[in-house]
Design a protein around this motif. Structure first.
Motif, PDB file in Angstrom:
ATOM      1  N   ARG A   8     -10.283   0.816   2.186  1.00 44.00           N
ATOM      2  CA  ARG A   8     -10.258  -0.643   2.046  1.00 44.00           C
ATOM      3  C   ARG A   8      -8.833  -1.148   1.822  1.00 44.00           C
ATOM      4  O   ARG A   8      -8.499  -2.268   2.205  1.00 44.00           O
ATOM      5  N   ALA A   9      -8.000  -0.310   1.192  1.00 44.98           N
ATOM      6  CA  ALA A   9      -6.603  -0.691   0.947  1.00 44.98           C
ATOM      7  C   ALA A   9      -5.723  -0.391   2.153  1.00 44.98           C
ATOM      8  O   ALA A   9      -4.505  -0.531   2.085  1.00 44.98           O
ATOM      9  N   ILE A  40      -9.651  -0.524  -5.802  1.00 47.02           N
ATOM     10  CA  ILE A  40      -9.028  -0.921  -4.528  1.00 47.02           C
ATOM     11  C   ILE A  40      -7.703  -1.625  -4.793  1.00 47.02           C
ATOM     12  O   ILE A  40      -6.690  -1.373  -4.128  1.00 47.02           O
ATOM     13  N   SER A  41      -7.699  -2.499  -5.794  1.00 44.97           N
ATOM     14  CA  SER A  41      -6.487  -3.232  -6.140  1.00 44.97           C
ATOM     15  C   SER A  41      -5.389  -2.289  -6.626  1.00 44.97           C
ATOM     16  O   SER A  41      -4.212  -2.444  -6.268  1.00 44.97           O
ATOM     17  N   LYS A  42      -5.764  -1.294  -7.426  1.00 48.56           N
ATOM     18  CA  LYS A  42      -4.783  -0.317  -7.922  1.00 48.56           C
ATOM     19  C   LYS A  42      -4.182   0.493  -6.775  1.00 48.56           C
ATOM     20  O   LYS A  42      -2.984   0.791  -6.771  1.00 48.56           O
ATOM     21  N   ARG A  87      -3.851  -0.520  -3.664  1.00 45.50           N
ATOM     22  CA  ARG A  87      -2.948  -1.410  -2.919  1.00 45.50           C
ATOM     23  C   ARG A  87      -1.596  -1.534  -3.623  1.00 45.50           C
ATOM     24  O   ARG A  87      -0.539  -1.470  -2.983  1.00 45.50           O
ATOM     25  N   ARG A  88      -1.646  -1.702  -4.957  1.00 40.33           N
ATOM     26  CA  ARG A  88      -0.396  -1.878  -5.709  1.00 40.33           C
ATOM     27  C   ARG A  88       0.458  -0.616  -5.686  1.00 40.33           C
ATOM     28  O   ARG A  88       1.693  -0.694  -5.738  1.00 40.33           O
ATOM     29  N   ILE A 133     -13.725  -2.688  -7.216  1.00 40.19           N
ATOM     30  CA  ILE A 133     -12.758  -3.675  -6.741  1.00 40.19           C
ATOM     31  C   ILE A 133     -11.407  -3.456  -7.428  1.00 40.19           C
ATOM     32  O   ILE A 133     -10.338  -3.538  -6.796  1.00 40.19           O
ATOM     33  N   LYS A 134     -11.457  -3.147  -8.713  1.00 33.96           N
ATOM     34  CA  LYS A 134     -10.222  -2.883  -9.459  1.00 33.96           C
ATOM     35  C   LYS A 134      -9.515  -1.644  -8.909  1.00 33.96           C
ATOM     36  O   LYS A 134      -8.282  -1.617  -8.809  1.00 33.96           O
TER      37      LYS A 134
END
Length: 384
Positions: free
Chosen positions: A105-106, A77-79, A81-82, A74-75
């Motif tokens: 996912r991103a 995916i977040s990275k 996206r950012r 999950i982390k």
């Protein structure tokens, strides 16, 4: 870091001292048409601090191979996206799977996988890795936009296990011919360090200690070389190639080669190594894709003898010798056939010329950029 350049986000399994990691480093410090950011699924390894010192953004997830973590996925995916990347370049099997999924996912459309391996048999590949390869083969038909393989052999092998044939693109590794070049002064200094005279035959092998590299094959072959050339010396350089390695030192002692073989451990000055030796000998048994050390030696004008694994024959061409793996007698014969010609400057020039024509860093960078731009354009066309 703000930039008007398109952003290439690189997701790699680790940043240790390996071939794919070196290719990543050389690629992003040269491909300045893109802004580059790097995520290592594991730790910073060797190249993390080097990349950060060069001004690249590097982040590490700290994943453990045996302990997959949903929270860290999950982390990831977040990275992604950012980072807001225009293209995500994944490196090696685990990063292809996890990085590709995270990019999907991103909602990144331009996803490119990277393959830097050939052998997928029981001996050369861990069970868990083979399962990931099978998953990747299925996902390859819809997840990545392109799949870059660094070798023709890698392309062939992965097509055979079900990877999407339509998406495969071969981009050979490329080398910095300004860093790797003939240097007589470096040769003299290097040989003096080990007490090797100019006329003495010095063979070298730059390779970590690993079953894939088959140092036993090399040492057994070298034993035959010494019978014909008592002045011959073999220098073994790489991680694990030290006097603490009982497996190697025992074999050397049993063959009576103690005074003919030096275990030098890892060195950072590889251009000096390649200039200092007379021949680079790679006796690998399996698993090679596009062995960097052969091209690095040839850039310095040093001929090579290698086993027929991966794309070794493609690299060496007619400038050196290629022999079957696991055949120390054939390895010794090839070395002894080549050594009488080492004083011929034409051979050294031919080695370097082959790299200049086919395998420069510029060739590789152009190949990656072409694939990235095509992938980005295709996604843009679809979204329009």
């Amino acid at each position: 870091m703000s930039s008007e350049k398109p952003v290439a986000l690189h997701i790699i399994t680790c940043l240790n001292d390996g071939g794919a990691e070196a290719v990543l480093y050389n690629l992003i410090r040269t491909a300045d048409e893109f802004e580059h950011r790097v995520i290592s699924l594991m730790g910073p390894g060797k190249y993390g601090p080097i990349l950060e010192a060069d001004g690249f953004e590097v982040s590490c997830l700290g994943l453990r191979p045996a302990l997959p973590s949903p929270l860290k996925l999950i982390k990831l995916i977040s990275k992604v996206r950012r980072a807001r990347p225009d293209v995500v370049q994944c490196w090696m099997y685990h990063a292809d799977l996890l990085g590709g999924y995270a990019a999907w996912r991103a909602r990144v459309g331009a996803i490119v996988w990277g393959l830097h391996h050939t052998t997928l048999d029981v001996e050369g590949t861990k069970w868990a890795t083979r399962q990931i390869v099978r998953l990747n083969a299925r996902f390859s038909h819809w997840l990545p936009r392109r799949i870059i393989t660094c070798s023709k052999k890698g392309d062939e092998v992965h097509r055979g296990v079900g990877y999407s044939k339509e998406k495969m693109v071969t981009v050979h590794n490329g080398y910095d011919t300004s860093a790797f070049k003939p240097n007589i002064a470096a040769r003299d200094t290097f040989r003096a360090e080990y007490g090797i005279s100019d006329g003495q035959l010095l063979l070298g092998c730059v390779a970590r200690f690993n079953p894939q590299k088959d140092h036993r094959n090399l040492i057994l072959g070298f034993n035959d070389v010494v019978q014909a050339r008592p002045d011959a010396h073999l220098l073994l350089i790489g991680r694990g190639m030290t006097n603490d390695n009982s497996e190697v030192t025992t074999l050397i002692r049993e063959l009576g080669l103690t005074n003919h073989v030096t275990l030098a451990g890892p060195r950072q000055d590889i251009p000096a190594v390649m200039n200092g030796i007379d021949l680079h000998v790679l006796g690998s048994a399996f698993g090679e894709a596009f062995p960097n050390v052969l091209s690095e030696a040839m850039c310095c004008g040093t001929p090579c003898v290698a086993t027929d694994v991966g794309d070794s024959a493609t690299i060496v061409g007619d400038t050196g010798r290629i022999v079957p793996p696991r055949d120390p007698k054939a390895l010794a014969r090839a070395i002894l056939e080549l050594t009488p010609h080492l004083s011929d400057r034409a051979i050294h020039a031919a080695c370097r010329d082959r790299i200049l024509v086919n395998f420069t860093l510029e060739h590789m960078v152009a190949g990656y950029i072409r694939v990235w731009r095509e992938s980005i354009a295709e996604v843009k066309a679809i979204n329009e």
